[in-house]
Design an enzyme around this catalytic site. Structure first.
Site, PDB file in Angstrom:
ATOM      1  N   SER A  29      -9.779   1.853   3.104  1.00 40.05           N
ATOM      2  CA  SER A  29      -8.906   2.688   1.978  1.00 40.05           C
ATOM      3  C   SER A  29      -7.681   1.785   1.181  1.00 40.05           C
ATOM      4  O   SER A  29      -7.151   2.363   0.338  1.00 40.05           O
ATOM      5  CB  SER A  29      -8.053   3.748   2.989  1.00 40.05           C
ATOM      6  OG  SER A  29      -7.224   3.137   3.774  1.00 40.05           O
ATOM      7  N   SER A  78      -9.923  -0.598   7.124  1.00 44.72           N
ATOM      8  CA  SER A  78      -9.348  -0.376   5.718  1.00 44.72           C
ATOM      9  C   SER A  78      -8.381  -1.588   5.341  1.00 44.72           C
ATOM     10  O   SER A  78      -8.101  -1.526   4.044  1.00 44.72           O
ATOM     11  CB  SER A  78      -8.113   0.882   5.823  1.00 44.72           C
ATOM     12  OG  SER A  78      -8.921   2.170   5.625  1.00 44.72           O
ATOM     13  N   LYS A  98       0.860  -1.196  -0.148  1.00 45.86           N
ATOM     14  CA  LYS A  98       0.062   0.018  -0.067  1.00 45.86           C
ATOM     15  C   LYS A  98       0.719   1.190   0.004  1.00 45.86           C
ATOM     16  O   LYS A  98       1.958   1.287   0.809  1.00 45.86           O
ATOM     17  CB  LYS A  98      -0.871  -0.034   1.297  1.00 45.86           C
ATOM     18  CG  LYS A  98      -1.914   1.018   1.319  1.00 45.86           C
ATOM     19  CD  LYS A  98      -2.555   0.948   2.568  1.00 45.86           C
ATOM     20  CE  LYS A  98      -3.845   1.988   2.732  1.00 45.86           C
ATOM     21  NZ  LYS A  98      -4.621   1.827   4.042  1.00 45.86           N
TER      22      LYS A  98
HETATM   23  N1  GLN Z   1     -12.968   4.153   6.464  1.00 47.30           N
HETATM   24  C1  GLN Z   1     -12.225   4.698   7.554  1.00 47.30           C
HETATM   25  C2  GLN Z   1     -11.794   6.237   7.633  1.00 47.30           C
HETATM   26  O1  GLN Z   1     -12.198   6.642   6.602  1.00 47.30           O
HETATM   27  C3  GLN Z   1     -11.162   3.739   7.999  1.00 47.30           C
HETATM   28  C4  GLN Z   1      -9.924   4.167   7.203  1.00 47.30           C
HETATM   29  C5  GLN Z   1      -8.764   3.054   7.668  1.00 47.30           C
HETATM   30  O2  GLN Z   1      -8.851   2.208   8.279  1.00 47.30           O
HETATM   31  N2  GLN Z   1      -7.825   3.805   7.246  1.00 47.30           N
HETATM   32  O3  GLN Z   1     -11.191   6.607   8.531  1.00 47.30           O
END
Ligand code: GLN
Length: 492
Positions: free
Chosen positions: A152, A176, A77
């Site tokens: 994400s 994410s 990532k």
């Molecule tokens: N969707 C969540 C957010 O927008 C989690 C994101 C993540 O785990 N990096 O914060």
């Protein structure tokens, strides 16, 4: 029941010299070339570097050196630092930034012999659940390109789902890894906070950020975690505990009821009316399968978990507003071309460098930390965070794992939630609690909707229960083949 193209399957073929690392990496690069224009899963592909690493892996094997994952192609990532390669967090702020060193988990996977083929697209600074906030454009879901892959870590999830790479890293701050794994039909593991170091992971919310892995199978996630876990003195929250072999519970010969005695906790809070009916049905079917494998289900109560979304959306933005203050165009990040004075330079650089969602989080975070609101929001959120952890501590007296849907819905269409942040935030309703407590959790494929979109089951455990979670997932995968389904585009 691992396929030939899993991490374990490929490692065996490489060890048997059925395949060389160079052949495998050439094949990987060809697949990426074919599907990257469709999926947009990668921000950077390092073909030359990958081939050089593959040649080195083949040479090492010829000399008799055998790293456990020698020659296995992998993607990271783009929030993880990779020495000499672009590391952007899918933000204009870091466009063109080349990392000067490797993240700890990147080092670990390198030491295990993996071949880094590229960096995957993501929501900007890991803020999002759909990959729509990336500066480099959205990632498409390999099962249906009109749908989001989740976020994400959507690029990593799509790359593994489309069989571009057998494994990839992700980071999980509020879901994410697990949510995109669920929406893309693969496995995603978030280990206990502190098991995998945050060194070299560009910080979003430091008390929640957790590096983990994506793969087709639980066995592969265990192999990747073996390489990623370990104490790192450069991260003050990295845990100093004896190294574990996360595959150790997978090897025992399984009888007809390999999960005899396992108590699966089912929180009423995870089975409410808000779940998509097809998701609910797939979870029920998976639970029936677990009962066949010898497990029994018990009701547990997690009353404070319903507060996890509001608590998260105070704590995560608060930490983000502090962490992202370093991107000022001087110490780090994009600098505006024109400005009047120092303040104007900061203002313009940050205005140009960050996208809308990142700005929204910085504003919220700055607000909840400000004098006068700190007690009412941030401190209150920290107290509720403790209540959520207390709920789980009570539940672990009655069960060994907790199951439910990873996300309340399957993948949604591009644009469906993009204009409504609250709807987007609610997609993480089941995943966030494990970040607030720091306990491990995993998503595994457990079915499909009628229209062919994958559905994920979340398996949560108490602190350091990774090996047990992986065993539970592995037994399910020995009895079912959801994890082995492949999107059509990967075959064509
Ligand atoms: N969707 C969540 C957010 O927008 C989690 C994101 C993540 O785990 N990096 O914060």
């Amino acid at each position: 029941m691992s396929g030939k193209d899993t991490v374990a399957g490929l490692a065996a073929r490489l060890a048997a010299r059925e395949l060389s690392a160079v052949e495998l990496v050439r094949d990987t690069l060809a697949r990426i070339e074919r599907l990257q224009p469709v999926l947009n899963a990668f921000v950077t592909v390092d073909a030359e570097g990958a081939l050089a690493q593959a040649r080195a892996a083949d040479a090492a094997r010829a000399r008799g050196e055998v790293a456990p994952l020698a020659g296995i192609p992998i993607a990271h990532k783009d929030v993880l630092m990779t020495a000499g390669l672009g590391t952007t967090c899918s933000s204009r702020m870091l466009d063109g930034f080349v990392a000067p060193y490797d993240a700890h988990v990147v080092e670990g996977l390198k030491r295990a012999g993996t071949v880094l083929v590229g960096k995957t697209n993501m929501d900007e600074f890991a803020m999002g659940s759909s990959n729509e906030t990336s500066y480099y454009g959205p990632v498409k879901n390999p099962w249906n390109t009109e749908y989001v892959p989740g976020g994400s870590s959507g690029g990593s999830a799509a790359a593994v789902a489309a069989r571009l790479v057998p494994g990839a890293t992700g980071t999980d701050t509020g879901g994410s890894i697990r949510q995109p794994a669920s929406l893309s039909g693969i496995c995603g593991l978030k280990p206990t906070y502190g098991i995998s170091s945050r060194y070299g992971l560009i910080a979003f919310a430091s008390s929640l950020d957790t590096p983990g892995s994506f793969a087709q199978t639980a066995e592969d996630c265990a192999l990747l975690l073996n390489a990623m876990a370990g104490h790192d003195p450069r991260d003050a929250t990295s845990l100093d505990r004896p190294q574990e072999d996360y595959t150790r519970l997978l090897r025992a010969k399984a009888g007809a009821t390999p999960l005899e005695g396992l108590r699966i906790g089912l929180p009423a809070e995870y089975f409410g009316a808000g779940n998509d009916p097809e998701v609910a049905a797939a979870i029920e079917a998976a639970l029936a399968e677990f009962r066949k494998l010898g497990a029994r289900t018990v009701p547990v109560a997690l009353p404070a978990v319903k507060l996890s979304v509001p608590v998260y959306y105070v704590i995560a933005p608060a930490e983000a507003s502090s962490n992202l203050s370093r991107f000022d165009g001087v110490r780090y990040g994009h600098r505006a071309a024109r400005y009047d004075d120092l303040t104007d330079m900061y203002r313009k650089s940050r205005a140009e460098g960050f996208g809308a969602e990142v700005k929204r989080r910085i504003l919220v975070g700055t607000y909840v930390l400000s004098h006068g609101y700190y007690d009412a929001y941030y401190l209150k959120a920290q107290k509720v965070r403790r209540l959520i952890a207390n709920d789980f501590a009570r539940a672990w007296r009655e069960c060994d794992v907790i199951m439910g849907p990873t996300a309340p819905s399957p993948a949604f269409r591009f644009g469906d939630k993009a204009d409504d942040p609250v709807q987007m935030y609610l997609n993480d309703i089941f995943t966030i609690a494990a970040n607030l407590t720091g306990a491990p959790a995993m998503s595994i494929p457990c079915g499909f909707t009628k229209s062919g979109l994958p559905i994920g089951l979340q398996v949560q455990g108490d602190y350091f229960a990774e090996a047990r979670i992986l065993e539970v997932a592995h037994r399910f995968q020995q009895a079912t083949d959801w994890h082995a389904r492949v999107p059509a585009m990967a075959n064509s």
